[in-house]
Scaffold this motif. Structure first.
Motif, PDB file in Angstrom:
ATOM      1  N   UNK A 111       0.814  -1.216   0.000  1.00 32.46           N
ATOM      2  CA  UNK A 111       0.000   0.000   0.000  1.00 32.46           C
ATOM      3  C   UNK A 111       0.848   1.268   0.000  1.00 32.46           C
ATOM      4  N   UNK A 112       2.169   1.114  -0.058  1.00 29.61           N
ATOM      5  CA  UNK A 112       3.073   2.270  -0.105  1.00 29.61           C
ATOM      6  C   UNK A 112       2.781   3.085  -1.364  1.00 29.61           C
ATOM      7  N   UNK A 113       2.579   4.395  -1.207  1.00 27.42           N
ATOM      8  CA  UNK A 113       2.145   5.246  -2.312  1.00 27.42           C
ATOM      9  C   UNK A 113       3.236   6.240  -2.698  1.00 27.42           C
ATOM     10  N   UNK A 114       3.475   6.352  -3.981  1.00 26.59           N
ATOM     11  CA  UNK A 114       4.443   7.303  -4.520  1.00 26.59           C
ATOM     12  C   UNK A 114       3.853   8.705  -4.427  1.00 26.59           C
ATOM     13  N   UNK A 115       4.515   9.584  -3.669  1.00 23.56           N
ATOM     14  CA  UNK A 115       3.995  10.933  -3.453  1.00 23.56           C
ATOM     15  C   UNK A 115       4.075  11.809  -4.696  1.00 23.56           C
TER      16      UNK A 115
END
Length: 208
Positions: A111-115
Motif C-alpha cells: 500500500x506504499x504510495x508514490x507521493x
C-alpha cells in the motif's frame, strides 16, 4: 526458452546500469564503495557470437551475480526511510529486474504510495502510484503466495484490495484466481483468515 533469455540480456543489462546510476544519486546509506558492474552489453554480445560455451556460461554467471548484488542493495533502499522517492524508485527497479527475494518486503509495503503521482500529470514519470504492488505484478508467479497471505492475514482493506489486484493482473484470468483462492480456503483452518479469503472471492467479480 534460452533463445528468448539471450535476446533480453542486453536490454536487462542496460536496465542494471541505469539502476546503479539511481543508487549513486539517491542513496546515502549504501556503503561509499559503489559496486561495479562486471558484465557489460559488449561482453554479453561477444559471448553470444563466439559460440564458446565456456565464455557464455562465465558471462551468465557474472550477470546473475551482478543482478543479485543489485537486487540486495535495492531491497536495502526499499526497507530504508530515506525518502518516498528513493523507496518508490527502488520498488520500481526491483520489479524491473524481477528480484524474487524481494517479494516479502514488497508485499509488506504493497500500500506504499508514490507521493509524486500528482507530478505524473505534468512530467512523464515511470514510477506508478503503488510501486510495490506494480513490482509484485512484474515479478509474477513468485508473488502469488505473498499476495494470498496478505488476503488472509491483513486487517487493512486497502492491502487486501491491492493484493487481489496483484493476483488478478498476474493471472489475467479470474477463473484461475478463483481456483487459487478456493484452494487457499480449503487449506485454511483459522476462522478469521477463512472469512477474509471468502471476502476476497466475493470481491473478485467486481474487478475489471
Amino acid at each position: 526458452m534460452k533463445s528468448n533469455y539471450l535476446k533480453t540480456l542486453p536490454k536487462r543489462k542496460s536496465c542494471c546500469l541505469a539502476i546503479f546510476a539511481m543508487l549513486f544519486l539517491f542513496s546515502s546509506k549504501i556503503p561509499a564503495e559503489e559496486p561495479k558492474t562486471e558484465v557489460m552489453s559488449g561482453d554479453i554480445i561477444s559471448a553470444c557470437r563466439t559460440g564458446n560455451i565456456d565464455a557464455f556460461e562465465s558471462v551468465v554467471h557474472d550477470y546473475h551475480a551482478d543482478n543479485n548484488q543489485l537486487g540486495a542493495q535495492l531491497l536495502m533502499l526499499l526497507k530504508s526511510t530515506q525518502s518516498n522517492f528513493s523507496q518508490s524508485a527502488s520498488a520500481y527497479f526491483l520489479g524491473e529486474i524481477h528480484y524474487t527475494n524481494s517479494v516479502d518486503a514488497l508485499a509488506a509495503q504493497i500500500a506504499f504510495r508514490f507521493h509524486g503521482v500528482i507530478m505524473k500529470h505534468l512530467v512523464e514519470i515511470n514510477i506508478p502510484e503503488y510501486p510495490a504492488m506494480d513490482a509484485l505484478v512484474k515479478i509474477g508467479t513468485p508473488s502469488i503466495p505473498v499476495a494470498i497471505q496478505n488476503l488472509a492475514e491483513s486487517d487493512d482493506a486497502q492491502v487486501r484490495d491491492l493484493s487481489l489486484q496483484v493476483l488478478n493482473r498476474i493471472e489475467n484470468d479470474k477463473d484461475i484466481v478463483r481456483l487459487r483462492l478456493q484452494k487457499a480456503l480449503q487449506a485454511e483452518a483459522d476462522p478469521q483468515k477463512h472469512m477474509r479469503l471468502q471476502t476476497a472471492l466475493k470481491s473478485l467479480s467486481d474487478l475489471e
